[in-house]
Design a protein around this motif. Structure first.
Motif, PDB file in Angstrom:
ATOM      1  N   UNK A 190       0.867  -1.173   0.000  1.00 57.78           N
ATOM      2  CA  UNK A 190       0.000   0.000   0.000  1.00 57.78           C
ATOM      3  C   UNK A 190       0.902   1.220   0.000  1.00 57.78           C
ATOM      4  N   UNK A 191       0.931   2.022  -1.063  1.00 56.49           N
ATOM      5  CA  UNK A 191       0.012   2.007  -2.200  1.00 56.49           C
ATOM      6  C   UNK A 191       0.277   0.814  -3.125  1.00 56.49           C
ATOM      7  N   UNK A 192      -0.776   0.441  -3.844  1.00 55.91           N
ATOM      8  CA  UNK A 192      -0.739  -0.689  -4.748  1.00 55.91           C
ATOM      9  C   UNK A 192       0.275  -0.462  -5.860  1.00 55.91           C
ATOM     10  N   UNK A 193       1.110  -1.452  -6.091  1.00 56.25           N
ATOM     11  CA  UNK A 193       2.072  -1.411  -7.187  1.00 56.25           C
ATOM     12  C   UNK A 193       1.908  -2.714  -7.968  1.00 56.25           C
ATOM     13  N   UNK A 194       1.364  -2.622  -9.183  1.00 61.27           N
ATOM     14  CA  UNK A 194       1.132  -3.792 -10.012  1.00 61.27           C
ATOM     15  C   UNK A 194       2.301  -3.927 -10.974  1.00 61.27           C
ATOM     16  N   UNK A 195       3.017  -5.031 -10.892  1.00 65.66           N
ATOM     17  CA  UNK A 195       4.170  -5.267 -11.773  1.00 65.66           C
ATOM     18  C   UNK A 195       3.736  -5.720 -13.156  1.00 65.66           C
ATOM     19  N   UNK A 196       2.738  -6.614 -13.196  1.00 68.99           N
ATOM     20  CA  UNK A 196       2.317  -7.177 -14.468  1.00 68.99           C
ATOM     21  C   UNK A 196       1.011  -7.919 -14.275  1.00 68.99           C
ATOM     22  N   UNK A 197       0.229  -8.017 -15.291  1.00 73.57           N
ATOM     23  CA  UNK A 197      -1.000  -8.784 -15.247  1.00 73.57           C
ATOM     24  C   UNK A 197      -1.719  -8.670 -16.570  1.00 73.57           C
ATOM     25  N   UNK A 198      -2.725  -9.495 -16.727  1.00 80.23           N
ATOM     26  CA  UNK A 198      -3.532  -9.405 -17.931  1.00 80.23           C
ATOM     27  C   UNK A 198      -4.890 -10.018 -17.659  1.00 80.23           C
ATOM     28  N   UNK A 199      -5.851  -9.665 -18.497  1.00 85.66           N
ATOM     29  CA  UNK A 199      -7.161 -10.309 -18.511  1.00 85.66           C
ATOM     30  C   UNK A 199      -7.396 -10.736 -19.946  1.00 85.66           C
ATOM     31  N   UNK A 200      -7.853 -11.956 -20.104  1.00 86.63           N
ATOM     32  CA  UNK A 200      -8.120 -12.483 -21.432  1.00 86.63           C
ATOM     33  C   UNK A 200      -9.368 -13.345 -21.375  1.00 86.63           C
ATOM     34  N   UNK A 201     -10.400 -12.996 -22.154  1.00 90.84           N
ATOM     35  CA  UNK A 201     -11.576 -13.858 -22.206  1.00 90.84           C
ATOM     36  C   UNK A 201     -11.255 -15.230 -22.788  1.00 90.84           C
ATOM     37  N   UNK A 202     -10.175 -15.309 -23.588  1.00 96.59           N
ATOM     38  CA  UNK A 202      -9.755 -16.590 -24.172  1.00 96.59           C
ATOM     39  C   UNK A 202      -8.301 -16.826 -23.792  1.00 96.59           C
ATOM     40  N   UNK A 203      -8.090 -17.792 -22.904  1.00 93.11           N
ATOM     41  CA  UNK A 203      -6.737 -18.124 -22.463  1.00 93.11           C
ATOM     42  C   UNK A 203      -6.657 -19.625 -22.209  1.00 93.11           C
ATOM     43  N   UNK A 204      -5.501 -20.192 -22.465  1.00 93.09           N
ATOM     44  CA  UNK A 204      -5.257 -21.601 -22.191  1.00 93.09           C
ATOM     45  C   UNK A 204      -3.941 -21.723 -21.446  1.00 93.09           C
TER      46      UNK A 204
END
Length: 151
Positions: free
Chosen positions: A105-119
């Motif tokens: 805190x405070x939030x520190x986002x290094x990496x991420x993703x959202x994918x409706x299609x992922x395997x």
């Protein structure tokens, strides 16, 4: 339950529960609850639409099991959305052991993703760091194609 047993056998703190995704417009909410319904994690993000790119790689997890350091790679293929911006990450159940994993805190986002299609794929088994990994062999009929991964 197979996934819980798989993760626990590799040293990951795993328990039964459910994760629900709710997408309304560009607002994505992901909630993970324990088997008893207790809200453990809530993430909100602003998301866009799937583009024309596919990403691939692997997530590498390090853990300790029976005093031994274990390395496990999980390959993935995804069509991520753009934009993707994490707005908040909450761990509201202070009494639950998962609360110790809450972010800075405070939030520190290094990496991420959202994918409706992922395997993704579970590896055959985890590796000790100095051990040569057993690699998946592409069937000969596909390997002859000359394309990456025999595709």
């Amino acid at each position: 339950m197979v996934e819980v047993r798989y993760a626990a056998a590799r040293g990951a703190p795993a328990a039964a529960g459910k994760t629900r995704l709710d997408l309304r417009g560009d607002q994505l909410t992901a909630e993970t609850r324990a088997a008893d319904g207790t809200l453990l994690i809530r993430v909100t993000a602003r998301v866009g639409y799937t583009g024309t790119e596919a990403h691939n790689g692997h997530h590498r997890y390090l853990t300790r099991s029976d005093g031994e350091l274990i390395v496990t790679d999980y390959p993935y293929v995804a069509e991520p959305v753009s934009p993707f911006e994490v707005e908040s990450v909450e761990f509201p159940a202070r009494e639950h052991p998962v609360h110790a994993l809450r972010p800075a805190n405070p939030l520190h986002v290094c990496w991420g993703f959202y994918s409706p299609r992922v395997s993704f794929a579970y590896p055959a088994r985890p590796n000790v760091p100095d051990e040569v990994a057993d690699l998946h062999q592409v069937p000969a009929r596909r390997a002859r194609s000359g394309l990456p991964s025999g595709s």
